[in-house]
Scaffold this motif. Structure first.
Motif: not given
Length: 125
Positions: A46-48, A94-98, A100-106
């Motif tokens: 959530n911080d980036f 890595w909190k709230n990693h989901a 980041s995964k959605k945002l960064f994709k590959i």
């Protein structure tokens, strides 16, 4: 000026071009002192909101306020090989990693692969 900067996330309000300038500033003020070993760090998705901000968060966790090691995925790899203030990271939470995964994709997979290659214990929350 670096001595006057003592709070993390100063860069949060910067526009994209200002954020790039912040990364250049951090590089020019990097302290190449003793490398830290076996770090346990925590970041929060959530911080980036983009990769530049991700690197700012990670860099501050590794090297403190205005910390720096690079501004792209190859730089992350180089950082973890040693230098740029870190010798090794033992564990990453890595909190709230989901998010980041959605945002960064590959790119998320690339980042995770690099962490795994360096035998970093990864806690995804």
């Amino acid at each position: 000026m670096a001595n006057q900067i003592n709070n993390k996330k100063i860069w949060k309000s910067f526009e994209k071009d200002e954020l790039q300038g912040w990364l250049v500033f951090a590089l020019s003020n990097m302290d190449s002192g003793i490398s830290k070993e076996n770090l346990k760090i925590e970041i929060n998705g959530n911080d980036f909101h983009n990769l530049d901000e991700f690197f700012c968060v990670l860099e501050e966790e590794i090297n403190g306020v205005a910390g720096y090691f690079g501004r792209n995925i190859p730089a992350l790899y180089d950082c973890l090989r040693g230098g740029f203030g870190v010798h090794s990271i033992k564990e990453l939470t890595w909190k709230n990693h989901a998010r980041s995964k959605k945002l960064f994709k590959i790119k998320f997979i690339e980042i995770m692969t690099i962490f795994q290659e360096f035998n970093i214990i990864i806690n995804l929350e």
